[in-house]
Design a protein around this motif. Structure first.
Motif, short mmCIF file in Angstrom:
data_model
loop_
_atom_site.label_atom_id
_atom_site.label_comp_id
_atom_site.label_asym_id
_atom_site.label_seq_id
_atom_site.Cartn_x
_atom_site.Cartn_y
_atom_site.Cartn_z
N GLN A 383 0.83 -1.20 0.00
CA GLN A 383 0.00 0.00 0.00
C GLN A 383 0.87 1.25 0.00
O GLN A 383 0.53 2.25 -0.64
N GLU A 401 -7.19 8.04 -0.70
CA GLU A 401 -7.83 6.82 -0.29
C GLU A 401 -6.82 5.84 0.28
O GLU A 401 -7.06 5.18 1.31
N LYS A 404 -5.70 6.95 3.69
CA LYS A 404 -6.75 6.65 4.68
C LYS A 404 -6.66 5.21 5.13
O LYS A 404 -6.77 4.89 6.33
N SER A 405 -6.46 4.32 4.14
CA SER A 405 -6.35 2.89 4.49
C SER A 405 -5.09 2.61 5.30
O SER A 405 -5.08 1.76 6.19
N GLU A 408 -5.79 3.60 8.86
CA GLU A 408 -6.62 2.60 9.52
C GLU A 408 -5.81 1.37 9.90
O GLU A 408 -5.98 0.79 10.97
#
Length: 906
Positions: A383, A401, A404-405, A408
């Motif tokens: 990622q 996006e 954001k992942s 998390e």
């Protein structure tokens, strides 16, 4: 018999005899009163008698001579003009002049046969119209034929001009050519046949070329559609498309391209465009596959020390995208690239700032083994690499996006090494920097977007296009919110106000359209109500099918022009209208089937008509009237109506064509009959020159039988040929009558001479002292009798017997025979008066009383015998055979009676 032979000459002797009797009434009266032996034999009376007889004979001979000379002059003039007619040849002007000056009708008619030119025919017709009916009818018939031919020629020229105009027209249709052929089929213009056939052949060639062009276009469309199912490579497909494109271009450049259906041309063009686009896509996909394959081949051939995974990924991303329709090849290439990346060791990536600060150290340690990251798992690192790749490509949305992942994942307890954390912070710093730039650029873009929206009101755009543009502007605003963050409120209010102002005309337009849709729905409901009302009316009373058909057609047309309706309302109204129209059309269609059967029956009746029947045209007109009545009562569907009408008209045309062919055949037969009757008339005219009483009856009987056997002639020539035949028969009869008159003239002269000789002998017996008595020798009288020609027709025995009796008395008992002559005188006068009454001859004033007494007896006798008064020749024979004395007056009366009495048969 003498009244026919001496019609012209008889009036003069009768008149002279009467004049002589009127001039010398005293001797006639005294002769009737004196007894035998008185002064009857005076020389004066004998001289007067001889002078009267000589004058009568001379007058008869002179009249016969003049008649013969007149006939000879007429015959000579006719022969001279007949020779002149033969010498005319083909000179129509001379023939016309001959007709105008010739007094002989048969020669004028023969000369009229030589005329064929319009100028001379009109000249002769104007002169002969009230003079010679036969010539006028012949000339008028030929003038009518010339006018008819000229009219046909004009029609043929018009049709030929139309054919040439069609040949020059860009668009040529088969129905126009068929109509042209139908018009030419009824035209008789042999002079234009060659020109028309040439033009018609060119039209046929053009039609054939158009058909071939359309067939080639259809075949080309089929070939294009079949290319989808063929496994052709790009080269073969490109070659085939190039060939088909060249053929299509040539077809569109062809002179007959206007006859090609537009839909067919459009389909071929669409297929060509589609296949060309498919070919371009295939070539692009093949080029992308080839580029990636070449790159992989190059990377695989290079040493691993010269490559880095990051560089390979960047280069791999820059290459053209893999095609979606070549999944196998794309997967194989991607597998090769993944295998190439897997061959590299997993080194700990250093932040860019560190790499930039210590390039020498990095270069010095390039040959050492990299330190592997032991903190995060491989998914977190993937990622991070994706975040880096998104930042490099400028995809802020994707980078946000991914970030954001990553947050998390870290919140879930993922522990990072220092290098990994530093690398992640560096990436987030790049993301923030790029986001700031994007926010600034987004605001600039929003300003430009607001200016663009404000200018929409000044543009003359269609309402639909204006609505699309405003909608696209709002979508772009939302996209800017996604990419560059939320916009300031002031900018949003400016943008929303500009969009509302720009969309206001479209909103008003769409409101108007909505109102129109509501109005259209109301009109549609009114049409449905009308259809249902018509259904109720149809169920209540007898239907007016013409009104029902017109109503259905009007409702269908009005529904097709109804306009836009809301979708939900449209579905409901369509169902109601379709149901009502179906209910209304069901009985109408049933009635139309009945009408179609009636029309079919009318067509069959036309086919059953006999073209040769006399009343066929009247029956056909009645059928046409019935057809029109049915067509007015209930019109059929246009296509069915046209098809039935074409069949009905074709049947009518076939009937007219058959009648025309029959008329042509009848005309040909009539012309044959005309030629046969002309030949018969020519034979009669030739036979008239040498006709005799012996063969004239057989000749006329055979001619009449043959004339009745020959069929009818053309109506225009009936009067002419009938007149010629009657003229030929009259000519034969006139020739025979002329021969008979000549023979009767000779016969009458011999009878008169012999009767005068007998009367002279009887006078000599009664009065020996007279001039007749000087010839007292029997031989002298026999010589004088023998000098006269014998008499035919039954008179010779009667006169011979009376002459022999007088001659015997001359040589025997004269006194007794003289007494007999005197005694027979009253009987002679009585019989003569009776015959004059029967023949209608005036006897003179002195015999008026006796004539009145005998008229009743003669009438009663004729009624009892059943014979016409004056028609019995036996009494005339008895009068000639009676020996009796007669004075000059009596002899003249006997001669007049002989001229009026019928001739005796031998």
């Amino acid at each position: 018999m003498f009244d026919f032979l001496f019609k012209r000459q008889g009036s003069k002797p009768a008149a002279s005899g009467e004049q002589q009797g009127a001039a010398k009434p005293a001797p006639a009266k005294s002769a009737a009163a004196q007894p035998v032996g008185n002064k009857l034999n005076s020389k004066a009376n004998n001289k007067a008698k001889a002078a009267a007889a000589a004058a009568a004979a001379q007058a008869a001979n002179q009249a016969a001579t003049q008649a013969a000379e007149a006939r000879a002059a007429v015959a000579s003039a006719r022969e001279r003009q007949a020779g002149q007619l033969k010498s005319l040849g083909s000179d129509e002007a001379a023939a016309a002049g001959f007709i105008l000056q010739s007094p002989f009708s048969e020669l004028r008619l023969a000369a009229a046969e030589l005329l064929h030119g319009r100028e001379q025919l009109e000249r002769v017709y104007g002169a002969m119209r009230n003079v010679d009916r036969r010539v006028a009818k012949l000339v008028h018939g030929r003038l009518d034929a010339i006018r008819h031919h000229e009219a046909e020629l004009r029609r043929g020229e018009d049709t030929l001009a139309q054919a040439r105009a069609m040949l020059a027209d860009v668009l040529l249709t088969p129905n126009h050519v068929g109509e042209l052929d139908r018009k030419w089929s009824v035209i008789r213009a042999p002079e234009l046949a060659a020109d028309f056939e040439a033009v018609r052949a060119q039209l046929g060639a053009r039609l054939e070329a158009q058909v071939q062009l359309q067939r080639a276009m259809i075949d080309r469309l089929t070939a294009l559609r079949q290319l989808d199912g063929q496994a052709l490579d790009a080269a073969a497909l490109g070659e085939t498309l190039a060939r088909l494109q060249q053929e299509q271009t040539a077809a569109l450049a062809d002179p007959g391209h206007a006859s090609l259906p537009r839909a067919l041309v459009g389909e071929v063009s669409n297929e060509l465009a589609r296949l060309t686009a498919s070919l371009a896509t295939a070539e692009k996909d093949a080029a992308a596959l080839a580029a990636r394959d070449a790159a992989l081949t190059t990377w695989e051939a290079q040493p691993q020390q010269e490559l880095t995974p990051d560089a390979l990924r960047r280069e791999w991303q820059r290459l053209p995208a893999l095609p979606a329709n070549a999944a196998n090849a794309a997967e194989a290439l991607q597998a090769r690239f993944d295998a190439l990346l897997a061959a590299f060791p997993q080194a700990i990536r250093k932040p860019k700032a560190v790499q930039a600060a210590a390039p020498t150290a990095a270069g010095a340690d390039s040959g050492s083994e990299p330190v592997r990251d032991k903190g995060a798992d491989q998914a977190f690192l993937d990622q991070m690499y994706a975040l880096e790749a998104a930042l490099q490509q400028g995809s802020l949305g994707s980078a946000a996006e991914i970030d954001k992942s990553l947050k998390e994942a870290k919140d879930k307890g993922v522990r990072l090494t220092g290098a990994q954390l530093e690398h992640l912070n560096h990436l987030r710093a790049d993301l923030k920097r790029l986001s700031d730039w994007a926010r600034w650029g987004g605001n600039v873009s929003r300003e430009e977007l607001i200016k663009t929206v404000e200018t929409l009101a000044t543009q003359s755009l269609a309402m639909g296009e204006l609505a699309k543009k405003v909608g696209s502007m709002r979508e772009r605003w939302k996209a800017l919110d996604t990419l560059s963050g939320t916009a300031p409120r002031s900018l949003w209010e400016r943008f929303d106000a500009a969009c509302s102002a720009a969309y206001a005309p479209a909103a008003a337009h769409f409101r108007q359209l909505a109102d129109e849709r509501h109005a259209n729905a109301a009109r549609g409901q009114a049409l449905v109500d009308e259809a249902q009302a018509e259904i109720a009316r149809l169920q209540q009373d007898n239907a007016d099918w013409k009104h029902v058909s017109a109503t259905v057609q009007r409702l269908r047309t009005a529904w097709s022009h109804l306009g836009a309706v809301d979708r939900k309302e449209k579905k409901r109204l369509d169902g109601l209208f379709a149901e009502a129209l179906t209910t209304l059309q069901r009985p109408l269609e049933n009635q139309r089937k009945v009408e179609v059967a009636v029309r079919e029956q009318l067509i069959e009746e036309v086919h059953k008509l006999d073209p040769n029947e006399r009343h066929a045209i009247d029956l056909l007109r009645e059928l046409q009237s019935r057809w029109q009545e049915h067509a007015r009562a209930l019109p059929l569907e246009r296509k069915a109506e046209q098809a039935l009408w074409q069949r009905f008209r074709a049947a009518c045309d076939a009937l007219f064509a058959a009648r025309k062919d029959h008329a042509h055949a009848a005309d040909s037969e009539r012309r044959t009959h005309e030629a046969a009757k002309e030949a018969l008339c020519a034979r009669l005219e030739a036979a008239a020159l040498d006709a005799t009483p012996s063969n004239v009856a057989r000749l006329l009987r055979e001619a009449a039988a043959e004339w009745q056997t020959i069929g009818p002639v053309p109506r225009a020539h009936e009067a002419r040929i009938e007149g010629r035949y009657q003229a030929a028969v009259a000519q034969v009869q006139a020739q025979v009558a002329q021969v008979r008159r000549a023979a009767d003239t000779v016969l009458a002269g011999v009878v008169r001479d012999k009767l005068r000789l007998i009367q002279a002998l009887e006078t000599a017996l009664a009065d020996p002292g007279s001039n007749a008595g000087t010839h007292t020798q029997g031989d002298d009288w026999r010589a004088r009798w023998a000098a006269l020609a014998p008499v035919d027709g039954g008179y010779e025995p009667i006169l011979q017997k009376r002459f022999d009796a007088a001659l015997a008395a001359l040589e025997g008992d004269r006194a007794a025979y003289a007494r007999q002559l005197e005694e027979n005188r009253p009987r002679l006068l009585n019989d003569l008066l009776r015959l004059e009454i029967a023949a209608g001859i005036d006897s003179g004033a002195e015999f008026a009383r006796d004539r009145l007494r005998l008229q009743v007896e003669v009438l009663q006798s004729s009624l009892k015998s059943g014979q016409r008064p004056g028609g019995n020749t036996t009494e005339l024979h008895a009068l000639l055979a009676l020996p009796a004395l007669a004075d000059v007056r009596t002899e003249t009366r006997i001669e007049c009676l002989m001229l009026r009495q019928p001739k005796a048969a031998s």
